[in-house]
Design a protein around this motif. Structure first.
Motif, PDB file in Angstrom:
ATOM      1  N   LYS A 224       0.828  -1.208   0.000  1.00  0.00           N
ATOM      2  CA  LYS A 224       0.000   0.000   0.000  1.00  0.00           C
ATOM      3  C   LYS A 224       0.862   1.258   0.000  1.00  0.00           C
ATOM      4  N   GLU A 225       1.981   1.204   0.720  1.00  0.00           N
ATOM      5  CA  GLU A 225       2.868   2.367   0.743  1.00  0.00           C
ATOM      6  C   GLU A 225       3.444   2.646  -0.647  1.00  0.00           C
ATOM      7  N   VAL A 226       3.833   1.594  -1.352  1.00  0.00           N
ATOM      8  CA  VAL A 226       4.392   1.781  -2.692  1.00  0.00           C
ATOM      9  C   VAL A 226       3.320   2.294  -3.649  1.00  0.00           C
ATOM     10  N   GLU A 227       2.140   1.719  -3.588  1.00  0.00           N
ATOM     11  CA  GLU A 227       1.072   2.135  -4.497  1.00  0.00           C
ATOM     12  C   GLU A 227       0.641   3.577  -4.250  1.00  0.00           C
ATOM     13  N   ASN A 228       0.665   4.026  -3.001  1.00  0.00           N
ATOM     14  CA  ASN A 228       0.233   5.386  -2.677  1.00  0.00           C
ATOM     15  C   ASN A 228       1.363   6.405  -2.746  1.00  0.00           C
ATOM     16  N   ALA A 229       2.577   5.957  -3.044  1.00  0.00           N
ATOM     17  CA  ALA A 229       3.715   6.881  -3.098  1.00  0.00           C
ATOM     18  C   ALA A 229       3.548   7.839  -4.274  1.00  0.00           C
ATOM     19  N   ASP A 230       3.558   9.127  -3.980  1.00  0.00           N
ATOM     20  CA  ASP A 230       3.416  10.163  -5.008  1.00  0.00           C
ATOM     21  C   ASP A 230       4.217  11.375  -4.545  1.00  0.00           C
ATOM     22  N   ILE A 234      12.679  14.271  -6.380  1.00  0.00           N
ATOM     23  CA  ILE A 234      13.382  13.004  -6.549  1.00  0.00           C
ATOM     24  C   ILE A 234      14.145  12.631  -5.282  1.00  0.00           C
ATOM     25  N   SER A 235      14.533  13.620  -4.482  1.00  0.00           N
ATOM     26  CA  SER A 235      15.215  13.315  -3.221  1.00  0.00           C
ATOM     27  C   SER A 235      14.288  12.579  -2.261  1.00  0.00           C
ATOM     28  N   GLU A 274      15.171   2.408  -9.833  1.00  0.00           N
ATOM     29  CA  GLU A 274      15.989   2.854 -10.965  1.00  0.00           C
ATOM     30  C   GLU A 274      16.195   4.362 -10.926  1.00  0.00           C
ATOM     31  N   ALA A 275      15.114   5.114 -10.681  1.00  0.00           N
ATOM     32  CA  ALA A 275      15.229   6.573 -10.627  1.00  0.00           C
ATOM     33  C   ALA A 275      16.108   7.008  -9.461  1.00  0.00           C
ATOM     34  N   ALA A 276      15.898   6.407  -8.296  1.00  0.00           N
ATOM     35  CA  ALA A 276      16.687   6.783  -7.121  1.00  0.00           C
ATOM     36  C   ALA A 276      18.161   6.453  -7.317  1.00  0.00           C
ATOM     37  N   CYS A 277      18.447   5.306  -7.926  1.00  0.00           N
ATOM     38  CA  CYS A 277      19.840   4.907  -8.145  1.00  0.00           C
ATOM     39  C   CYS A 277      20.525   5.841  -9.140  1.00  0.00           C
ATOM     40  N   SER A 278      19.831   6.187 -10.224  1.00  0.00           N
ATOM     41  CA  SER A 278      20.419   7.091 -11.217  1.00  0.00           C
ATOM     42  C   SER A 278      20.692   8.464 -10.611  1.00  0.00           C
ATOM     43  N   TYR A 279      19.723   8.957  -9.850  1.00  0.00           N
ATOM     44  CA  TYR A 279      19.903  10.276  -9.230  1.00  0.00           C
ATOM     45  C   TYR A 279      21.043  10.248  -8.210  1.00  0.00           C
ATOM     46  N   GLU A 334       4.221   7.561 -15.687  1.00  0.00           N
ATOM     47  CA  GLU A 334       3.165   6.567 -15.494  1.00  0.00           C
ATOM     48  C   GLU A 334       3.028   6.171 -14.031  1.00  0.00           C
ATOM     49  N   PHE A 335       4.143   6.136 -13.300  1.00  0.00           N
ATOM     50  CA  PHE A 335       4.117   5.712 -11.900  1.00  0.00           C
ATOM     51  C   PHE A 335       4.224   6.882 -10.923  1.00  0.00           C
ATOM     52  N   GLN A 336       3.950   8.101 -11.373  1.00  0.00           N
ATOM     53  CA  GLN A 336       3.987   9.294 -10.518  1.00  0.00           C
ATOM     54  C   GLN A 336       5.355   9.472  -9.848  1.00  0.00           C
ATOM     55  N   ILE A 337       6.409   9.301 -10.621  1.00  0.00           N
ATOM     56  CA  ILE A 337       7.772   9.487 -10.131  1.00  0.00           C
ATOM     57  C   ILE A 337       8.334  10.752 -10.764  1.00  0.00           C
ATOM     58  N   PRO A 338       8.960  11.640  -9.990  1.00  0.00           N
ATOM     59  CA  PRO A 338       9.523  12.866 -10.575  1.00  0.00           C
ATOM     60  C   PRO A 338      10.521  12.546 -11.687  1.00  0.00           C
ATOM     61  N   TRP A 339      10.438  13.313 -12.761  1.00  0.00           N
ATOM     62  CA  TRP A 339      11.320  13.084 -13.907  1.00  0.00           C
ATOM     63  C   TRP A 339      11.984  14.370 -14.397  1.00  0.00           C
ATOM     64  N   GLU A 340      11.567  15.536 -13.884  1.00  0.00           N
ATOM     65  CA  GLU A 340      12.113  16.801 -14.377  1.00  0.00           C
ATOM     66  C   GLU A 340      13.605  16.944 -14.105  1.00  0.00           C
ATOM     67  N   TRP A 341      14.114  16.219 -13.092  1.00  0.00           N
ATOM     68  CA  TRP A 341      15.534  16.319 -12.765  1.00  0.00           C
ATOM     69  C   TRP A 341      16.420  15.789 -13.886  1.00  0.00           C
ATOM     70  N   MET A 342      15.839  15.027 -14.826  1.00  0.00           N
ATOM     71  CA  MET A 342      16.619  14.475 -15.931  1.00  0.00           C
ATOM     72  C   MET A 342      16.823  15.480 -17.062  1.00  0.00           C
ATOM     73  N   LEU A 343      16.111  16.592 -17.036  1.00  0.00           N
ATOM     74  CA  LEU A 343      16.233  17.576 -18.104  1.00  0.00           C
ATOM     75  C   LEU A 343      17.557  18.327 -17.998  1.00  0.00           C
ATOM     76  N   ASP A 344      17.930  18.996 -19.081  1.00  0.00           N
ATOM     77  CA  ASP A 344      19.214  19.700 -19.122  1.00  0.00           C
ATOM     78  C   ASP A 344      19.348  20.785 -18.053  1.00  0.00           C
ATOM     79  N   PRO A 345      18.297  21.567 -17.741  1.00  0.00           N
ATOM     80  CA  PRO A 345      18.474  22.590 -16.698  1.00  0.00           C
ATOM     81  C   PRO A 345      18.608  22.026 -15.293  1.00  0.00           C
TER      82      PRO A 345
END
Length: 419
Positions: A224-230, A234-235, A274-279, A334-345
């Motif tokens: 439930k915690e994973v499904e409700n994570a929003d 990214i930190s 994957e997102a947390a590891c890349s960041y 799709e999974f409500q994970i922040p993605w803006e940190w991957m942009l060039d700025p």
């Protein structure tokens, strides 16, 4: 048969009979000892049963007295989560139930509450009756290329002189630039044999079965915690993944246990990891670049190789991120994970600023060598520094004022070798 042979046979027979009598006597003693030990085992079992009964009664009374406190702690730990419906909150407050685990004589795993999002923290802190206001968050970094006319002094702009000098020095030179690569030893593993060896161990399978039976509600709570994570930052995702991995580490084998729970959100869990590891890797690299210092006690070739190796590592990471950015950002949305940190700025901009720092260190070291020494390798050092400056200039998309000034000093020094 002689009399001597008869005497030998008689002696052997007497010895065998004597040995047989000794063995029978020893056997009788062992039987008596076994009966004595059986009596002791029966007595110890009775005593152990009495002790277990007393401990079980104490455990039940302790659980009944602490269950209300545990439920309140879990409910308070989840009140700060965003987007959580009231129904889901009431279900979490009821966790954990002790009946399934107690049937096996084991207490269920009580998870720690997940970390709260940073946006849920109040903008003011009350300490001893006084309000201490937190500073506002820093503004987002500017884009790489300022297309407006009123650019700041630290803006990154194209420097045509870099390309001009690079082409002038490398004309007719078809030798490709030498880069410091990374090599690794191939890892040969026999996964099939390893899995077969593990699964053949009955204790391993028994431990998995025990986790499936005794930690069902614990895993349902994590689901439930994973499904409700929003999260918006990214930190916060990185902190949540760290908490989740710590909780799942209490399972004997995460994959083997979770495959028995078809409702487990495996795809979202993998995407968050994957997102947390890349960041996290990019932040570590950013820290490595920002803390990099040129050790003047090292020789110039060694120092320049260190700078080039770090630049190679930086380019490799950024190119990999840009290569998978489109597909990854679609999955994260799709999974409500922040993605803006991957942009060039975002963090890429900070890494490219670090790349300009490496260029300045490289040019400064070469100029210090050329100004203090005189050797036949001076022209090669100059060419190497111009190539590195050109490489960073093309990678970043320009130079800031400090990098431009350092290159102009290098260009003045190059006029002595290439009038």
């Amino acid at each position: 048969m002689t009399a001597e042979d008869d005497a030998n046979l008689q002696r052997k027979l007497d010895a065998s009979l004597e040995r047989n009598r000794c063995l029978e006597k020893e056997n009788e003693q062992l039987k008596q000892e076994v009966l004595h030990l059986k009596g002791q085992i029966t007595l110890l079992r009775a005593q152990d049963s009495d002790k277990r009964s007393i401990q079980w009664k104490k455990l039940q009374s302790c659980i009944s007295s602490n269950s209300a406190c545990q439920d309140k702690q879990i409910a308070n730990g989840n009140t700060g989560r965003r987007g959580l419906p009231a129904e889901g909150l009431s279900q979490r407050a009821e966790f954990p139930s002790t009946s399934p685990a107690l049937s096996n004589g084991r207490l269920p795993r009580v998870p720690k509450p997940p970390p709260r999002p940073s946006s849920c923290l109040s903008s003011t802190l009350k300490t001893s009756g006084n309000e201490v206001r937190l500073p506002p968050p820093p503004p987002p970094p500017p884009p790489l290329l300022q297309r407006r006319t009123g650019v700041s002094a630290n803006a990154v702009r194209r420097v045509p002189e870099v390309v001009e000098l690079y082409r002038y020095l490398t004309r007719g030179d078809d030798k490709p630039e030498t880069r410091v690569g990374f090599s690794g030893m191939p890892v040969v593993t026999s996964a099939r044999d390893m899995i077969g060896e593990i699964e053949n161990r009955s204790s391993y399978l028994s431990a998995i079965k025990s986790d499936v039976e005794s930690k069902a509600e614990f895993i349902d709570f994590l689901r439930k915690e994973v499904e409700n994570a929003d999260y918006k930052e990214i930190s916060d995702v990185e902190a949540f993944v760290k908490w989740l991995d710590e909780e799942l580490s209490h399972l004997v084998d995460e994959r083997a246990v979770l495959k028995h729970f078809p409702r487990w959100p495996e795809q979202k869990t993998d995407a968050m990891r994957e997102a947390a590891c890349s960041y996290r890797d990019l932040k570590i690299l950013e820290s490595e670049v920002s803390s990099f210092r040129d050790d003047m006690h090292q020789s110039a070739p060694v120092a320049l190789r260190r700078i080039q190796a770090l630049q190679e590592k930086l380019e490799h990471r950024i190119h990999n991120l840009q290569r998978v950015r489109d597909a990854a950002s679609k999955k994260y949305k799709e999974f409500q994970i922040p993605w803006e940190w991957m942009l060039d700025p975002g963090i890429i901009y900070q890494l490219k600023l670090g790349s300009m720092k490496l260029a300045k260190l490289h040019m400064a070291r070469v100029m210090s060598v050329l100004q203090s020494e005189g050797s036949s390798e001076d022209e090669n050092l100059m060419l190497q520094s111009v190539r590195f400056a050109f490489r960073v200039h093309q990678f970043v998309g320009g130079f800031d004022e400090e990098s431009k000034h350092a290159f102009q000093e290098l260009r003045k020094l190059a006029n002595k070798f290439y009038p």
